[in-house]
Design a protein around this motif. Sequence first.
Motif, mmCIF file in Angstrom:
data_model
loop_
_atom_site.group_PDB
_atom_site.id
_atom_site.type_symbol
_atom_site.label_atom_id
_atom_site.label_comp_id
_atom_site.label_asym_id
_atom_site.label_seq_id
_atom_site.Cartn_x
_atom_site.Cartn_y
_atom_site.Cartn_z
ATOM 1 N N ASN A 1 30.600 -72.308 -38.167
ATOM 2 C CA ASN A 1 31.532 -71.188 -38.314
ATOM 3 C C ASN A 1 32.840 -71.531 -39.007
ATOM 4 O O ASN A 1 33.726 -70.694 -39.082
ATOM 5 C CB ASN A 1 31.839 -70.600 -36.927
ATOM 6 C CG ASN A 1 30.597 -70.040 -36.256
ATOM 7 O OD1 ASN A 1 29.774 -69.414 -36.901
ATOM 8 N ND2 ASN A 1 30.465 -70.291 -34.950
ATOM 9 N N LYS B 1 38.596 -67.554 -38.219
ATOM 10 C CA LYS B 1 37.925 -66.812 -39.287
ATOM 11 C C LYS B 1 37.484 -65.443 -38.770
ATOM 12 O O LYS B 1 36.878 -65.326 -37.712
ATOM 13 C CB LYS B 1 36.706 -67.605 -39.759
ATOM 14 C CG LYS B 1 36.047 -67.070 -41.016
ATOM 15 C CD LYS B 1 34.916 -67.978 -41.445
ATOM 16 C CE LYS B 1 34.255 -67.480 -42.724
ATOM 17 N NZ LYS B 1 33.156 -68.390 -43.152
ATOM 18 N N GLY B 2 37.821 -64.388 -39.502
ATOM 19 C CA GLY B 2 37.470 -63.034 -39.099
ATOM 20 C C GLY B 2 38.462 -62.393 -38.149
ATOM 21 O O GLY B 2 38.249 -61.268 -37.698
ATOM 22 N N SER B 3 39.576 -63.092 -37.825
ATOM 23 C CA SER B 3 40.546 -62.564 -36.859
ATOM 24 C C SER B 3 41.880 -62.183 -37.483
ATOM 25 O O SER B 3 42.794 -61.789 -36.774
ATOM 26 C CB SER B 3 40.795 -63.598 -35.755
ATOM 27 O OG SER B 3 39.606 -63.871 -35.041
#
Length: 593
Positions: free
Chosen positions: A46, A315-317
Amino acid sequence: MAQAKKSSSVKVKVQKFGTALSGMIMPNIGAIIAWGLTAAIFMTPNGWFPNAQINKLVQPMLIYLLPLLIGYTGGRMVDDERGAVIGAIGTLGVIVGTTQPMFLGAMIMGPLSGWCLKTLDNACRDKIKSGFEMIYNNFSLGILGMILAIFAYFIINPVMMWGSHWASVGVDAIIRVHLLPLANIIIEPAKVLFLNNAIGNGILVPLGIQQASEVGKSVLFLMESNPGPGLGILLAFMFFGKGSSKSSAPGAAIIEFFGGVHEIYFPYVLMKPSLIIAAICGGVTGTALFTTLNGGLKAAASPGSILAILLVSAKGSYLGNIVGVLGAAIVSFIVAAIILKNDKGDGADLAAKQKEMESMKAESKGTKMPSEQSAHDSVTSYKDIKKVIFACDAGMGSSAMGASLLRDKFKKAGINIPVTNTAVRNLKDEPGLLVVTQEELADRACQKTPDAMHVAVGNFLSSPKYDAIVANFKALTQVQDKPKSTEKKPANGSLEGIDFSKVKEVDFIRHDQHIGSATMATNLFENAMKKAGKKTPVKAIRINELDDDPSHLVIVTPAAKKNLAVRYSDIQIVVVDDLLKDKKLKEIIDKLS
């Protein structure tokens, strides 16, 4: 009175306990960030750039390096280097046999091991024969370290595994039912009482690291470090504040948002306690948005700056983190704006608070703080000062900025005295020490350094006490080095001996509280000068703003003259009984150019 003292004592004890917890984490924040960045960038699968080889660093750093550093630091806090070494040994006993990150176990075994060794040393040191000190030092630490590691492995390890498991379960359950934002009802008021580092680094960071090791990120890292609530309050002061609080808010807002120094907005809330409602509403909103929009960080954001938050965002936040911070700022701004718009004060509260604290005295083993009531004593009390230390809860951020401000003032004034900063917990009593700390931390600073001189300020970034410190150091050299004159001086109030050809500026001392207002006197004198066709500038200034040269003609009352005589030797002084009506004022105007 007794109840107030008891309350203050409890508060100091809570702060000391919280500082002890955060004191084990703060020095190791860099290592925690190093782990978080390594995981965020290289963890498989990830990370931003997954790398199986670099990923091998992540687990050892989490399981071994970070707990050992925390245990080492905890032991050192109790008993310096020997305590640090045995703290690491004891911590290893908690780590072995588990795959869970033992941060809480390290925070127990580190100081516990240091305390055990210190107790043993106190009992045995005086009984050691000369020449056997090294044998005692090495074997006492080694044997006791072995015993503590075994104790930690069989006793503390199982308890910590059980406690960590249920703490994790509890946090997850709270998040699932969306109750986590309610924690900000406690966090926000505690921050203003200077427990921000204790809560953030002592409680939330250890729990956050454990959660991040399991799911890759944690919202717990954002709950205390969110700059949104403080930013909203400062923006409200920018638009709806009054007086000095309004003018100082823009700079404070920049420092809060980009610098992450949350202590910058605490005085604004303490000035108007109802603003704690705005901070709570902003904090609750921010945490709710973080959890709803899947926000979270890989590691602790220290300091609590938007830049630090973006740097360690998972990542993605990013969207959730940014919206959470901005949402908290908007809500706290709205609530604070409503409170400030309905405020009937004149906006002088911040300045009044600073002035009130300036007049307060701190005592340290009978040594009183300098006061304007005795100018000479105020100056000479500085004669033994060799070092100035700024101390805050964490020893970073606000104290570093305060030290920088005073260091710059010293440089401009030609004062060659070192100025540094540290955490309150790291203060050590030594000769010739001046400690500058926040009012809320003054009691703890006095306990750590009872023989030092102490100055308590309301705000590290803006305090009139800095100018008073500089003025006293400057005046000290004049008190010590000023030659005794055998020349007969003119009597007070006499214009004889005044060289009007050298006068380039007429000054009234702004803080003079006697007959007549300095500001009004300045305006009246300036108008009279204009009517007489005279062009010499007239100013109302603070006593420490004068340049010590004959170009300044200072008009003062008899009481104010005493303070001037201690601080300055070359300015020209005329003493009047009334700043507004004295007959000598007209004579001065006639003689000026």
